[in-house]
Design a protein around this motif. Structure first.
Motif, PDB file in Angstrom:
ATOM      1  N   THR A   1      -7.887 -22.496  13.785  1.00  0.00           N
ATOM      2  CA  THR A   1      -7.978 -22.020  12.410  1.00  0.00           C
ATOM      3  C   THR A   1      -6.955 -20.916  12.210  1.00  0.00           C
ATOM      4  O   THR A   1      -6.690 -20.129  13.115  1.00  0.00           O
ATOM      5  N   ILE A   2      -6.365 -20.907  11.038  1.00  0.00           N
ATOM      6  CA  ILE A   2      -5.468 -19.823  10.657  1.00  0.00           C
ATOM      7  C   ILE A   2      -5.943 -19.333   9.302  1.00  0.00           C
ATOM      8  O   ILE A   2      -6.322 -20.125   8.446  1.00  0.00           O
ATOM      9  N   PHE A   3      -5.986 -18.013   9.166  1.00  0.00           N
ATOM     10  CA  PHE A   3      -6.349 -17.461   7.870  1.00  0.00           C
ATOM     11  C   PHE A   3      -5.405 -16.328   7.531  1.00  0.00           C
ATOM     12  O   PHE A   3      -4.848 -15.672   8.409  1.00  0.00           O
ATOM     13  N   ILE A   4      -5.186 -16.145   6.239  1.00  0.00           N
ATOM     14  CA  ILE A   4      -4.271 -15.125   5.739  1.00  0.00           C
ATOM     15  C   ILE A   4      -5.086 -14.095   4.982  1.00  0.00           C
ATOM     16  O   ILE A   4      -5.789 -14.421   4.023  1.00  0.00           O
ATOM     17  N   LEU A   5      -4.983 -12.850   5.427  1.00  0.00           N
ATOM     18  CA  LEU A   5      -5.682 -11.747   4.787  1.00  0.00           C
ATOM     19  C   LEU A   5      -4.757 -11.054   3.792  1.00  0.00           C
ATOM     20  O   LEU A   5      -3.537 -11.054   3.957  1.00  0.00           O
TER      21      LEU A   5
ATOM     22  N   ASP B   1     -19.191 -27.222  18.157  1.00  0.00           N
ATOM     23  CA  ASP B   1     -19.748 -28.445  17.601  1.00  0.00           C
ATOM     24  C   ASP B   1     -19.222 -28.643  16.190  1.00  0.00           C
ATOM     25  O   ASP B   1     -18.645 -27.737  15.583  1.00  0.00           O
ATOM     26  N   ILE B   2     -19.508 -29.799  15.623  1.00  0.00           N
ATOM     27  CA  ILE B   2     -18.948 -30.174  14.326  1.00  0.00           C
ATOM     28  C   ILE B   2     -19.469 -29.309  13.165  1.00  0.00           C
ATOM     29  O   ILE B   2     -18.803 -29.186  12.140  1.00  0.00           O
ATOM     30  N   ASN B   3     -20.623 -28.675  13.302  1.00  0.00           N
ATOM     31  CA  ASN B   3     -21.176 -27.878  12.203  1.00  0.00           C
ATOM     32  C   ASN B   3     -20.514 -26.505  12.071  1.00  0.00           C
ATOM     33  O   ASN B   3     -20.560 -25.897  11.010  1.00  0.00           O
ATOM     34  N   VAL B   4     -19.880 -26.004  13.123  1.00  0.00           N
ATOM     35  CA  VAL B   4     -19.289 -24.659  13.088  1.00  0.00           C
ATOM     36  C   VAL B   4     -18.119 -24.555  12.101  1.00  0.00           C
ATOM     37  O   VAL B   4     -18.061 -23.593  11.329  1.00  0.00           O
ATOM     38  N   PRO B   5     -17.187 -25.506  12.045  1.00  0.00           N
ATOM     39  CA  PRO B   5     -16.111 -25.396  11.048  1.00  0.00           C
ATOM     40  C   PRO B   5     -16.630 -25.367   9.608  1.00  0.00           C
ATOM     41  O   PRO B   5     -16.060 -24.682   8.762  1.00  0.00           O
ATOM     42  N   HIS B   6     -17.711 -26.069   9.338  1.00  0.00           N
ATOM     43  CA  HIS B   6     -18.288 -26.039   7.985  1.00  0.00           C
ATOM     44  C   HIS B   6     -18.828 -24.652   7.657  1.00  0.00           C
ATOM     45  O   HIS B   6     -18.627 -24.154   6.543  1.00  0.00           O
ATOM     46  N   GLU B   7     -19.489 -24.032   8.605  1.00  0.00           N
ATOM     47  CA  GLU B   7     -20.020 -22.678   8.403  1.00  0.00           C
ATOM     48  C   GLU B   7     -18.875 -21.674   8.272  1.00  0.00           C
ATOM     49  O   GLU B   7     -18.924 -20.762   7.452  1.00  0.00           O
ATOM     50  N   LEU B   8     -17.842 -21.846   9.070  1.00  0.00           N
ATOM     51  CA  LEU B   8     -16.684 -20.958   9.013  1.00  0.00           C
ATOM     52  C   LEU B   8     -15.980 -21.080   7.660  1.00  0.00           C
ATOM     53  O   LEU B   8     -15.637 -20.074   7.036  1.00  0.00           O
TER      54      LEU B   8
ATOM     55  N   TYR C   1      -6.809 -20.263   4.059  1.00  0.00           N
ATOM     56  CA  TYR C   1      -7.312 -20.586   5.390  1.00  0.00           C
ATOM     57  C   TYR C   1      -7.102 -22.066   5.651  1.00  0.00           C
ATOM     58  O   TYR C   1      -6.926 -22.854   4.724  1.00  0.00           O
ATOM     59  N   LEU C   2      -7.117 -22.433   6.931  1.00  0.00           N
ATOM     60  CA  LEU C   2      -6.990 -23.828   7.328  1.00  0.00           C
ATOM     61  C   LEU C   2      -7.691 -23.992   8.665  1.00  0.00           C
ATOM     62  O   LEU C   2      -7.526 -23.162   9.561  1.00  0.00           O
ATOM     63  N   ILE C   3      -8.485 -25.047   8.794  1.00  0.00           N
ATOM     64  CA  ILE C   3      -9.158 -25.369  10.049  1.00  0.00           C
ATOM     65  C   ILE C   3      -8.722 -26.775  10.454  1.00  0.00           C
ATOM     66  O   ILE C   3      -8.816 -27.702   9.656  1.00  0.00           O
ATOM     67  N   VAL C   4      -8.226 -26.916  11.689  1.00  0.00           N
ATOM     68  CA  VAL C   4      -7.703 -28.188  12.170  1.00  0.00           C
ATOM     69  C   VAL C   4      -8.436 -28.602  13.442  1.00  0.00           C
ATOM     70  O   VAL C   4      -8.618 -27.788  14.341  1.00  0.00           O
ATOM     71  N   ASN C   5      -8.842 -29.872  13.494  1.00  0.00           N
ATOM     72  CA  ASN C   5      -9.456 -30.438  14.703  1.00  0.00           C
ATOM     73  C   ASN C   5      -8.327 -30.876  15.624  1.00  0.00           C
ATOM     74  O   ASN C   5      -7.523 -31.733  15.267  1.00  0.00           O
ATOM     75  N   LEU C   6      -8.252 -30.307  16.818  1.00  0.00           N
ATOM     76  CA  LEU C   6      -7.162 -30.605  17.745  1.00  0.00           C
ATOM     77  C   LEU C   6      -7.435 -31.841  18.604  1.00  0.00           C
ATOM     78  O   LEU C   6      -6.547 -32.290  19.321  1.00  0.00           O
ATOM     79  N   ASP C   7      -8.636 -32.399  18.555  1.00  0.00           N
ATOM     80  CA  ASP C   7      -8.991 -33.537  19.380  1.00  0.00           C
ATOM     81  C   ASP C   7      -8.473 -34.862  18.851  1.00  0.00           C
ATOM     82  O   ASP C   7      -8.487 -35.853  19.542  1.00  0.00           O
TER      83      ASP C   7
END
Length: 95
Positions: A6-10, A68-75, A88-94
Motif C-alpha cells: 500500500t502507498i498513501f500520500i499525506l 487475510d483478504i479482509n484487512v485491505p478492506h478495513e485499511l 492511497y492505493l492497495i495492491v495484491n502482490l500475489d
C-alpha cells in the motif's frame, strides 16, 4: 495470508508528530486484524504529478504487509475517513 503493498500520500501541511501517529495507526490496523507489516518505507515529501485538493506536494509512505483478504478492506475504509490522506492505493502482490 496474501502479500500486499500500500502507498498513501499525506498532506504536506501535517506536522511530523501527526505523520508518525498516522503511520502507526495504519500499521496498527493491519496488526490488530491478524496481519503482519513487513516493511515501511517513508519516501518523504515529493512533488505530485498533478494537483490534488489544491496541493502540489505530498508526503509519500510505502508499506508492505501480509494479511487475510479482509484487512485491505478495513485499511481502505480507514483511509477514506482519515483527514490528511490525499490519495492511497492497495495492491495484491500475489497475482
Amino acid at each position: 495470508m496474501r502479500s500486499y503493498e500500500t502507498i498513501f500520500i499525506l498532506s504536506p501541511e501535517i506536522n511530523d508528530e501527526l505523520k508518525q501517529s498516522l503511520i502507526q495507526k495504519f500499521k496498527g490496523i493491519i496488526t490488530e486484524n491478524g496481519g503482519e507489516v513487513t516493511n515501511v518505507d517513508e519516501w518523504g515529501k515529493r512533488k505530485l504529478a498533478y494537483e490534488i485538493k489544491k496541493k502540489n506536494e505530498g508526503y509519500y509512505v510505502l508499506m508492505n504487509f501480509n494479511a487475510d483478504i479482509n484487512v485491505p478492506h478495513e485499511l481502505e475504509r480507514n483511509y477514506k475517513i482519515t483527514d490528511g490522506i490525499l490519495r492511497y492505493l492497495i495492491v495484491n502482490l500475489d497475482k
